[in-house]
Write a protein that holds these residues in place. Sequence first.
Motif, PDB file in Angstrom:
ATOM      1  N   PRO A 130      31.280  56.189  47.809  1.00 55.18           N
ATOM      2  CA  PRO A 130      32.640  56.617  46.390  1.00 55.18           C
ATOM      3  C   PRO A 130      33.140  57.959  47.054  1.00 55.18           C
ATOM      4  O   PRO A 130      34.479  57.572  47.362  1.00 55.18           O
ATOM      5  CB  PRO A 130      31.977  57.775  44.927  1.00 55.18           C
ATOM      6  N   ALA A 131      31.791  59.066  48.089  1.00 55.47           N
ATOM      7  CA  ALA A 131      33.161  59.789  48.651  1.00 55.47           C
ATOM      8  C   ALA A 131      34.042  58.928  50.044  1.00 55.47           C
ATOM      9  O   ALA A 131      34.429  59.994  49.985  1.00 55.47           O
ATOM     10  CB  ALA A 131      31.671  59.949  49.476  1.00 55.47           C
ATOM     11  N   LEU A 132      33.893  58.229  50.512  1.00 52.38           N
ATOM     12  CA  LEU A 132      34.781  57.276  51.564  1.00 52.38           C
ATOM     13  C   LEU A 132      36.160  57.155  50.668  1.00 52.38           C
ATOM     14  O   LEU A 132      37.114  57.037  51.466  1.00 52.38           O
ATOM     15  CB  LEU A 132      34.096  56.025  52.463  1.00 52.38           C
ATOM     16  N   THR A 133      36.172  55.829  49.019  1.00 52.56           N
ATOM     17  CA  THR A 133      37.065  55.837  48.555  1.00 52.56           C
ATOM     18  C   THR A 133      37.425  57.090  48.428  1.00 52.56           C
ATOM     19  O   THR A 133      38.524  56.913  48.616  1.00 52.56           O
ATOM     20  CB  THR A 133      36.154  55.601  47.513  1.00 52.56           C
ATOM     21  N   ARG A 134      37.138  58.418  48.260  1.00 51.22           N
ATOM     22  CA  ARG A 134      38.356  59.435  47.681  1.00 51.22           C
ATOM     23  C   ARG A 134      38.726  59.973  49.083  1.00 51.22           C
ATOM     24  O   ARG A 134      40.011  60.112  48.842  1.00 51.22           O
ATOM     25  CB  ARG A 134      36.964  60.365  47.331  1.00 51.22           C
ATOM     26  N   ARG A 135      38.176  60.463  50.289  1.00 51.33           N
ATOM     27  CA  ARG A 135      38.777  60.506  51.113  1.00 51.33           C
ATOM     28  C   ARG A 135      39.120  59.634  51.749  1.00 51.33           C
ATOM     29  O   ARG A 135      40.286  59.984  52.186  1.00 51.33           O
ATOM     30  CB  ARG A 135      37.108  60.311  52.364  1.00 51.33           C
ATOM     31  N   VAL A 180      37.620  58.047  42.048  1.00 53.57           N
ATOM     32  CA  VAL A 180      39.134  57.676  41.960  1.00 53.57           C
ATOM     33  C   VAL A 180      39.814  59.192  40.945  1.00 53.57           C
ATOM     34  O   VAL A 180      40.941  59.775  41.473  1.00 53.57           O
ATOM     35  CB  VAL A 180      39.321  56.424  41.656  1.00 53.57           C
ATOM     36  N   ARG A 181      39.033  59.526  39.981  1.00 51.53           N
ATOM     37  CA  ARG A 181      40.055  60.337  39.464  1.00 51.53           C
ATOM     38  C   ARG A 181      38.977  62.133  39.551  1.00 51.53           C
ATOM     39  O   ARG A 181      40.338  62.546  39.565  1.00 51.53           O
ATOM     40  CB  ARG A 181      38.959  60.490  37.733  1.00 51.53           C
ATOM     41  N   GLU A 182      38.559  62.382  40.508  1.00 43.67           N
ATOM     42  CA  GLU A 182      38.622  62.934  41.239  1.00 43.67           C
ATOM     43  C   GLU A 182      39.485  63.580  42.481  1.00 43.67           C
ATOM     44  O   GLU A 182      40.311  64.307  42.274  1.00 43.67           O
ATOM     45  CB  GLU A 182      37.384  63.710  42.107  1.00 43.67           C
ATOM     46  N   TRP A 183      40.188  62.339  42.714  1.00 44.21           N
ATOM     47  CA  TRP A 183      41.268  62.222  43.613  1.00 44.21           C
ATOM     48  C   TRP A 183      42.078  62.696  43.361  1.00 44.21           C
ATOM     49  O   TRP A 183      42.933  63.303  43.765  1.00 44.21           O
ATOM     50  CB  TRP A 183      40.746  61.216  44.700  1.00 44.21           C
TER      51      TRP A 183
END
Length: 243
Positions: A130-135, A180-183
């Motif tokens: 997830p961290a890489l999805t956001r990044r 995704v929502r955080e991004w």
Amino acid sequence: MRLLVLGDSLTFHGPAGPLPADDPGLWPNVAAAALGGRAELVAGFGWTARDAWWALTGDPRVWALLPRTDVLVLAVGHMDTLPSPLPTYLRQGLRYLRPDGLRRRARALYRAAQPVLSRATGGRPVALPPALTRRYLSDSLRAVRQFRPGLPAVGMVPSVHRSPLYANVHTGRAAGERAVREWAAADGVPLLDVPALVRAHLRDGLGNPDGMHWGWESHRAVGTAMAALVEAASVRRGTPGGP
């Protein structure tokens, strides 16, 4: 209005299999038609947010499309959440095995093992953390806006599945959705709630038999809702790039 859609197989896979990018039943084309425009699709099987980043930074077709784009649709993040019992580099490396018979046997063995391993590992690791999805979503949007400041962008909440290929395991989706929502909140990107549109369709077995890809009803629902999301974000004809 021109939509540039960076996506995975959910953008071009119908109820019976993959289709040409210009098939009018696919959701990107449904959305574009509702907006009186067209969709340019850059996508691939199993694409994650990292693949979208690679397309933006390494595909000259995308560079050619960006000056004429009115809305960027980041339709990735779905496949990031899937169980990935083998590391990505090993799983994707199966295609390079030779001779052909060895490659086919290796693929068949992996497909047979994947549901067993998905259940045994509790759906972890996932295809992309997830961290890489956001990044990668953040980096992609930042890179595009260096070139096209203010270009409107929309994204998607990761889809759901009922796929026997993964033994119906999807424990990584919740963390992927949070990322995704955080991004989206940090970058001010509207999101389409895909699960709300397709969950019942997949649950009732009305999509593709693989339990992951969508039938025409879901494509219509997603395309129509995407057009409404774009309109709600005040994206209209006449934005930079022109009709």
